[in-house]
Design a protein around this motif. Sequence first.
Motif, PDB file in Angstrom:
ATOM      1  N   GLU A   1      34.386  33.409  37.934  1.00 47.60           N
ATOM      2  CA  GLU A   1      34.645  32.376  36.932  1.00 47.60           C
ATOM      3  C   GLU A   1      33.346  31.962  36.244  1.00 47.60           C
ATOM      4  N   LEU A   2      32.241  32.150  36.963  1.00 50.53           N
ATOM      5  CA  LEU A   2      30.903  31.871  36.431  1.00 50.53           C
ATOM      6  C   LEU A   2      29.995  33.017  36.844  1.00 50.53           C
ATOM      7  N   PHE A   3      29.260  33.553  35.877  1.00 56.06           N
ATOM      8  CA  PHE A   3      28.327  34.649  36.150  1.00 56.06           C
ATOM      9  C   PHE A   3      26.921  34.130  35.914  1.00 56.06           C
ATOM     10  N   LEU A   4      26.100  34.102  36.975  1.00 54.63           N
ATOM     11  CA  LEU A   4      24.722  33.618  36.894  1.00 54.63           C
ATOM     12  C   LEU A   4      23.755  34.794  36.851  1.00 54.63           C
ATOM     13  N   VAL A   5      22.975  34.887  35.787  1.00 53.10           N
ATOM     14  CA  VAL A   5      21.910  35.887  35.689  1.00 53.10           C
ATOM     15  C   VAL A   5      20.596  35.183  36.010  1.00 53.10           C
TER      16      VAL A   5
END
Length: 248
Positions: free
Chosen positions: A187-191
């Motif tokens: 639901e959330l993609f952290l780079v």
Amino acid sequence: MSDAAALRRMIDAAGRIAIFTGAGISTDSGIPDFRGTNGVWTKMQPIQFQDFVADPAARRETWRRRFDSDDVMRAARPNRGHRAVALLLRQGKAQAVITQNIDGLHQASGIPDDQVIELHGNSTYASCLDCGTRHGIQELRAAFDAQGEVPGCTACGGLVKTATISFGQSMPEEPMRRAQEETLAAELFLVLGSSLVVHPAAGFPEIAKRRGARLVILNRQATPLDDLADLVIRDGIAEALGGATGTN
């Protein structure tokens, strides 16, 4: 609203987070990045996998570089950014960390091996290209110092190489499959600290965004996906993610 507060709200709201880390998360641990202003590849050209296999001189140079970096690698310790990632996994916000890094610092931060998806392998040990037998770096360094080269595999005589994915080498199928799985579930993609220029790994954030996930990029330099992101933070990862998660 501050960047840290915005990031905190997005983390709290997400049921499942995919975490994707690059070299930038480890610079605070003393490990140089590859593509920054003073990155490794600004000082030397990478050695292609096919050259390592075919050319003894290329193998010797590859190993020389690895052993030259050995003191830095062994001295490195997880920093606040690594600890923040580990906290998100312990809290169940993320099920794994997808990493381009080869330094083993996610494992050193307390994340179990099976929750670290290493797209580019691991340089803290070596393996035989033929039979897969694992070899310790320090044993190989002793042999290199004495003989000027790394000997063949003790089990089959095959070529021994750090357990990393070199330029020109095929990406590992199982880590890529698992990374895809985490990406599609996010639901959330952290780079965190990736330049997002090395493909196919750099394609995962874009896949997540197309599937409806929110995208956050924490990186000191601009990336090709900044315009696609819901939030871009230029602060250091240790400060930004550490602050957002309350990690010391």
